[in-house]
Design a protein around this motif. Structure first.
Motif, mmCIF file in Angstrom:
data_model
loop_
_atom_site.group_PDB
_atom_site.id
_atom_site.type_symbol
_atom_site.label_atom_id
_atom_site.label_comp_id
_atom_site.label_asym_id
_atom_site.label_seq_id
_atom_site.Cartn_x
_atom_site.Cartn_y
_atom_site.Cartn_z
ATOM 1 N N ASP A 128 45.211 -10.516 -52.067
ATOM 2 C CA ASP A 128 46.454 -10.932 -51.419
ATOM 3 C C ASP A 128 47.200 -9.733 -50.852
ATOM 4 O O ASP A 128 47.902 -9.853 -49.845
ATOM 5 C CB ASP A 128 47.342 -11.682 -52.423
ATOM 6 C CG ASP A 128 46.739 -13.011 -52.837
ATOM 7 O OD1 ASP A 128 46.056 -13.644 -51.997
ATOM 8 O OD2 ASP A 128 46.935 -13.415 -53.997
ATOM 9 N N GLN A 129 47.068 -8.570 -51.527
ATOM 10 C CA GLN A 129 47.730 -7.353 -51.047
ATOM 11 C C GLN A 129 46.711 -6.210 -50.983
ATOM 12 O O GLN A 129 46.738 -5.299 -51.821
ATOM 13 C CB GLN A 129 48.905 -6.978 -51.959
ATOM 14 C CG GLN A 129 50.042 -7.997 -51.890
ATOM 15 C CD GLN A 129 51.328 -7.478 -52.505
ATOM 16 O OE1 GLN A 129 51.427 -6.344 -52.965
ATOM 17 N NE2 GLN A 129 52.340 -8.335 -52.510
ATOM 18 N N PRO A 130 45.836 -6.263 -49.999
ATOM 19 C CA PRO A 130 44.784 -5.238 -49.927
ATOM 20 C C PRO A 130 45.340 -3.827 -49.771
ATOM 21 O O PRO A 130 44.687 -2.856 -50.157
ATOM 22 C CB PRO A 130 43.954 -5.655 -48.697
ATOM 23 C CG PRO A 130 44.823 -6.596 -47.937
ATOM 24 C CD PRO A 130 45.719 -7.260 -48.938
ATOM 25 N N ASP A 131 46.556 -3.710 -49.244
ATOM 26 C CA ASP A 131 47.136 -2.379 -49.043
ATOM 27 C C ASP A 131 47.517 -1.712 -50.364
ATOM 28 O O ASP A 131 47.880 -0.539 -50.389
ATOM 29 C CB ASP A 131 48.359 -2.484 -48.126
ATOM 30 C CG ASP A 131 48.630 -1.196 -47.369
ATOM 31 O OD1 ASP A 131 47.670 -0.431 -47.146
ATOM 32 O OD2 ASP A 131 49.790 -0.953 -47.025
ATOM 33 N N ALA A 132 47.435 -2.462 -51.461
ATOM 34 C CA ALA A 132 47.753 -1.883 -52.764
ATOM 35 C C ALA A 132 46.678 -0.901 -53.219
ATOM 36 O O ALA A 132 46.903 -0.122 -54.150
ATOM 37 C CB ALA A 132 47.905 -2.996 -53.806
ATOM 38 N N PHE A 133 45.502 -0.945 -52.585
ATOM 39 C CA PHE A 133 44.390 -0.100 -53.008
ATOM 40 C C PHE A 133 44.069 0.936 -51.940
ATOM 41 O O PHE A 133 44.169 0.660 -50.747
ATOM 42 C CB PHE A 133 43.136 -0.939 -53.256
ATOM 43 C CG PHE A 133 43.333 -2.033 -54.260
ATOM 44 C CD1 PHE A 133 43.451 -1.745 -55.607
ATOM 45 C CD2 PHE A 133 43.391 -3.357 -53.848
ATOM 46 C CE1 PHE A 133 43.631 -2.759 -56.536
ATOM 47 C CE2 PHE A 133 43.571 -4.385 -54.773
ATOM 48 C CZ PHE A 133 43.694 -4.079 -56.124
#
Ligand SMILES: [Zn+2]
Ligand SMILES: [Zn+2]
Length: 125
Positions: A102-107
């Motif tokens: 849901d939040q790929p930018d977290a990685f």
């Protein structure tokens, strides 16, 4: 640190038939440039977020395809989204494509594997 219930630790395929939540931090986040991943995803390279199996709880059923001996790739049969990789070389682990989150930018990927198979224009530094 637990990410259970955190948006960064959840995801789904495009149609929502398959979804998951993760608990805890991933073991790794890396880009894979191998030809098998290229075929499986259709993308030049694939970014994988790796967990132990017991860190991931699934809802809905992934369809599994053995892309080479000992390698099982999971996808949603309804929408076709590729989701997971499980390999005999990494027992007890499941690797999830970053785009499923849901939040790929977290990685942030911390490495590149099979760099030798990378397309000329996407060779890692
Ligand atoms: Zn789906
Ligand atoms: Zn690969």
């Amino acid at each position: 640190m637990s990410q259970y219930g955190d948006p960064a630790g959840s995801g789904r395929c495009a149609c929502g038939a398959v979804s998951f939540v993760t608990e805890g931090s991933p073991k790794f986040v890396a880009n894979c440039h191998c030809g098998d991943c290229r075929k499986a995803t259709g993308a030049a390279f694939s970014t994988w977020v790796g967990y132990r199996n017991d860190q991931v709880k699934w809802t809905g059923e992934r369809t599994l395809y053995e892309s080479s001996p000992g390698v099982c790739r999971g996808f949603c049969r309804a929408c076709g989204n590729p989701l997971t990789y499980q390999g005999a070389k990494w027992p007890g682990e499941i690797h999830i494509l970053i785009g499923a989150f849901d939040q790929p930018d977290a990685f942030t990927p911390k490495g590149d594997v099979f760099a030798g198979e990378a397309l000329a224009w996407s060779k890692p530094d």
